[in-house]
Motif scaffolding. Structure first.
Motif, PDB file in Angstrom:
ATOM      1  N   THR A  74       0.867  -1.166   0.000  1.00 26.33           N
ATOM      2  CA  THR A  74       0.000   0.000   0.000  1.00 26.33           C
ATOM      3  C   THR A  74       0.909   1.223   0.000  1.00 26.33           C
ATOM      4  O   THR A  74       2.013   1.193   0.565  1.00 26.33           O
ATOM      5  N   ALA A  75       0.455   2.280  -0.660  1.00 28.05           N
ATOM      6  CA  ALA A  75       1.322   3.444  -0.828  1.00 28.05           C
ATOM      7  C   ALA A  75       0.484   4.699  -0.970  1.00 28.05           C
ATOM      8  O   ALA A  75      -0.711   4.643  -1.290  1.00 28.05           O
ATOM      9  N   THR A  76       1.127   5.836  -0.727  1.00 25.93           N
ATOM     10  CA  THR A  76       0.523   7.138  -0.989  1.00 25.93           C
ATOM     11  C   THR A  76       1.384   7.873  -2.000  1.00 25.93           C
ATOM     12  O   THR A  76       2.618   7.939  -1.843  1.00 25.93           O
ATOM     13  N   ILE A  77       0.745   8.405  -3.033  1.00 28.62           N
ATOM     14  CA  ILE A  77       1.418   9.120  -4.111  1.00 28.62           C
ATOM     15  C   ILE A  77       0.968  10.576  -4.078  1.00 28.62           C
ATOM     16  O   ILE A  77      -0.231  10.857  -4.037  1.00 28.62           O
ATOM     17  N   ALA A  78       1.926  11.491  -4.064  1.00 27.42           N
ATOM     18  CA  ALA A  78       1.625  12.915  -4.174  1.00 27.42           C
ATOM     19  C   ALA A  78       1.732  13.319  -5.635  1.00 27.42           C
ATOM     20  O   ALA A  78       2.762  13.076  -6.277  1.00 27.42           O
ATOM     21  N   LEU A  79       0.682  13.938  -6.162  1.00 33.52           N
ATOM     22  CA  LEU A  79       0.660  14.426  -7.534  1.00 33.52           C
ATOM     23  C   LEU A  79       0.814  15.943  -7.524  1.00 33.52           C
ATOM     24  O   LEU A  79       0.168  16.642  -6.748  1.00 33.52           O
ATOM     25  N   GLY A  80       1.716  16.440  -8.381  1.00 35.86           N
ATOM     26  CA  GLY A  80       1.956  17.870  -8.438  1.00 35.86           C
ATOM     27  C   GLY A  80       3.404  18.240  -8.196  1.00 35.86           C
ATOM     28  O   GLY A  80       3.738  19.435  -8.158  1.00 35.86           O
ATOM     29  N   ALA A  81       4.270  17.237  -8.053  1.00 36.10           N
ATOM     30  CA  ALA A  81       5.698  17.522  -7.866  1.00 36.10           C
ATOM     31  C   ALA A  81       6.515  16.281  -8.180  1.00 36.10           C
ATOM     32  O   ALA A  81       6.086  15.159  -7.913  1.00 36.10           O
ATOM     33  N   THR A  82       7.702  16.490  -8.753  1.00 31.11           N
ATOM     34  CA  THR A  82       8.669  15.417  -8.916  1.00 31.11           C
ATOM     35  C   THR A  82       9.835  15.672  -7.966  1.00 31.11           C
ATOM     36  O   THR A  82      10.061  16.809  -7.532  1.00 31.11           O
ATOM     37  N   THR A  83      10.575  14.610  -7.633  1.00 36.04           N
ATOM     38  CA  THR A  83      11.731  14.761  -6.753  1.00 36.04           C
ATOM     39  C   THR A  83      12.921  14.000  -7.335  1.00 36.04           C
ATOM     40  O   THR A  83      12.769  13.156  -8.220  1.00 36.04           O
ATOM     41  N   THR A  84      14.078  14.280  -6.800  1.00 34.13           N
ATOM     42  CA  THR A  84      15.303  13.657  -7.285  1.00 34.13           C
ATOM     43  C   THR A  84      15.339  12.156  -7.020  1.00 34.13           C
ATOM     44  O   THR A  84      16.047  11.408  -7.700  1.00 34.13           O
ATOM     45  N   PHE A 161      -8.652   9.100  -2.657  1.00 31.17           N
ATOM     46  CA  PHE A 161      -8.161  10.243  -3.440  1.00 31.17           C
ATOM     47  C   PHE A 161      -8.506  11.528  -2.719  1.00 31.17           C
ATOM     48  O   PHE A 161      -9.657  11.745  -2.308  1.00 31.17           O
ATOM     49  N   ARG A 162      -7.501  12.389  -2.536  1.00 28.62           N
ATOM     50  CA  ARG A 162      -7.700  13.681  -1.889  1.00 28.62           C
ATOM     51  C   ARG A 162      -7.265  14.774  -2.861  1.00 28.62           C
ATOM     52  O   ARG A 162      -6.049  14.958  -3.091  1.00 28.62           O
ATOM     53  N   PRO A 163      -8.224  15.491  -3.472  1.00 30.07           N
ATOM     54  CA  PRO A 163      -7.880  16.494  -4.485  1.00 30.07           C
ATOM     55  C   PRO A 163      -7.200  17.706  -3.858  1.00 30.07           C
ATOM     56  O   PRO A 163      -7.295  17.952  -2.659  1.00 30.07           O
ATOM     57  N   GLY A 164      -6.510  18.458  -4.709  1.00 27.69           N
ATOM     58  CA  GLY A 164      -5.855  19.668  -4.253  1.00 27.69           C
ATOM     59  C   GLY A 164      -4.719  20.041  -5.183  1.00 27.69           C
ATOM     60  O   GLY A 164      -4.429  19.335  -6.152  1.00 27.69           O
ATOM     61  N   VAL A 165      -4.111  21.197  -4.915  1.00 26.42           N
ATOM     62  CA  VAL A 165      -2.947  21.629  -5.695  1.00 26.42           C
ATOM     63  C   VAL A 165      -1.879  20.535  -5.668  1.00 26.42           C
ATOM     64  O   VAL A 165      -1.222  20.250  -6.669  1.00 26.42           O
ATOM     65  N   ARG A 166      -1.727  19.902  -4.525  1.00 20.03           N
ATOM     66  CA  ARG A 166      -0.875  18.718  -4.378  1.00 20.03           C
ATOM     67  C   ARG A 166      -1.809  17.564  -4.010  1.00 20.03           C
ATOM     68  O   ARG A 166      -2.062  17.287  -2.844  1.00 20.03           O
ATOM     69  N   ALA A 167      -2.386  16.937  -5.026  1.00 18.50           N
ATOM     70  CA  ALA A 167      -3.335  15.852  -4.795  1.00 18.50           C
ATOM     71  C   ALA A 167      -2.622  14.631  -4.225  1.00 18.50           C
ATOM     72  O   ALA A 167      -1.437  14.408  -4.487  1.00 18.50           O
ATOM     73  N   GLU A 168      -3.358  13.847  -3.440  1.00 20.78           N
ATOM     74  CA  GLU A 168      -2.806  12.631  -2.858  1.00 20.78           C
ATOM     75  C   GLU A 168      -3.662  11.435  -3.229  1.00 20.78           C
ATOM     76  O   GLU A 168      -4.892  11.510  -3.193  1.00 20.78           O
ATOM     77  N   VAL A 169      -2.996  10.334  -3.556  1.00 24.75           N
ATOM     78  CA  VAL A 169      -3.683   9.110  -3.950  1.00 24.75           C
ATOM     79  C   VAL A 169      -3.160   7.955  -3.101  1.00 24.75           C
ATOM     80  O   VAL A 169      -1.944   7.719  -3.052  1.00 24.75           O
ATOM     81  N   ASP A 170      -4.059   7.270  -2.421  1.00 20.50           N
ATOM     82  CA  ASP A 170      -3.705   6.049  -1.714  1.00 20.50           C
ATOM     83  C   ASP A 170      -3.974   4.874  -2.655  1.00 20.50           C
ATOM     84  O   ASP A 170      -5.054   4.785  -3.245  1.00 20.50           O
ATOM     85  N   VAL A 171      -3.000   3.990  -2.805  1.00 21.11           N
ATOM     86  CA  VAL A 171      -3.125   2.897  -3.764  1.00 21.11           C
ATOM     87  C   VAL A 171      -2.725   1.578  -3.118  1.00 21.11           C
ATOM     88  O   VAL A 171      -2.052   1.539  -2.078  1.00 21.11           O
TER      89      VAL A 171
END
Length: 299
Positions: A74-84, A161-171
């Motif tokens: 199980t994981a949480t993904i933040a949408l709206g940013a990439t990281t190194t 799913f939690r919408p927003g400028v930085r949306a979050e998705v639990d998968v």
């Protein structure tokens, strides 16, 4: 330390908490069990939590047959940013507004990342490049590009799913060994045009072994030996069982081939009474030793 005759032997399931390395978890198991001979069937990053499978004593020989089993995360993904690093431990490299995304927008790109796919591992993975770990090269300032490799993602589904400028998705993800969940997060964000990275990860299953009920790796009790799953029982969970009589058990125990019985095919757990004699391969009418367990173990 115990003598060889009373040294612990078996498989230990532990739940790794966030913030410690898998190596630290192994070290604590060594202290709790009173033995140096402890190995693992696949690490977890310090950020991740969940199931670590440890082999203790002769049962470290079982780990090679466990490490390639399929897994559930199980994981949480933040949408709206990439990281190194493709996860929350890295520095942000790009940002975008993800507030327009809805749960329905995830369906098609997640389906495209399900099944037999070609996945490019994260550049900070432990894959070796010219003899050196990729993450070490990245930390030294090099740009590392890894080749895509085939993996199987049998389930990639939204739990929340939690919408927003930085949306979050639990998968939840069911996948083959070698699949990088942080790469799924990166590729999902790329497909949606906003970037993405992993912010939480928990491994709940490896093959038939589940994290439920496993003790925390940093709080193993003094009686941790009682938690060991005997090798014969553990092996029978991952391989078909070949029940040996005295003669066949003696042959395999001494590294000699013996007769394969009807119905024995491929890799099998060779068991005599309650003792794991070894892992063998049935080829035609022959049962060939692959990995011996000279001390065996109760089931």
């Amino acid at each position: 330390m115990p003598s060889d005759t009373d040294a612990p032997d078996g498989i230990l399931l532990v739940d790794k908490p966030q913030g410690i390395t898998s190596h630290t978890a192994v070290s604590r198991a060594r202290r709790a069990l009173g033995t140096r001979k402890v190995g693992h069937a696949g690490t977890l990053d310090p950020m991740a939590t969940g199931l670590l499978i440890l082999g203790v004593g002769p049962s470290t020989r079982l780990l090679t047959h466990i490490v390639g089993l399929d897994k559930t995360y199980t994981a949480t993904i933040a949408l709206g940013a990439t990281t190194t690093t493709d996860d929350a431990e890295g520095d942000e490299t790009t940002t975008a507004d993800a507030s327009h995304l809805t749960r329905d927008d995830l369906t098609a790109p997640m389906a495209a990342l399900t099944g037999e796919i070609e996945q490019v591992p994260s550049s900070v993975s432990a894959i070796k490049v010219d003899g050196e770990r990729a993450y070490a090269r990245v930390r030294a300032g090099e740009e590392v590009e890894l080749a895509a490799r085939p993996v199987t993602v049998s389930r990639f589904e939204v739990l929340g799913f939690r919408p927003g400028v930085r949306a979050e998705v639990d998968v939840v993800v069911d996948c083959s060994s070698g699949t990088y969940i942080r790469a799924l997060a990166r590729d999902l964000g790329a497909a949606l045009g906003v970037g993405g990275h992993l912010t939480a990860l928990r491994r709940s299953r490896i093959g038939p072994f589940d994290v439920e009920g496993a003790p925390l790796a940093d709080a193993l009790p003094d009686g941790a030996r009682a938690l060991l799953e005997p090798p014969a029982r553990a092996a029978s969970r991952i391989l078909p069982v070949a029940l040996l009589d005295d003669e066949r058990a003696a042959n395999l125990a001494h590294g000699r081939r013996t007769i394969a019985l009807e119905g024995e095919r491929g890799l099998v757990a060779a068991v005599h009474g309650d003792r794991l004699v070894g892992i063998a391969r049935a080829e035609g009418r022959r049962l060939l030793p692959v990995t011996n367990f000279p001390t065996g173990g109760a089931s």
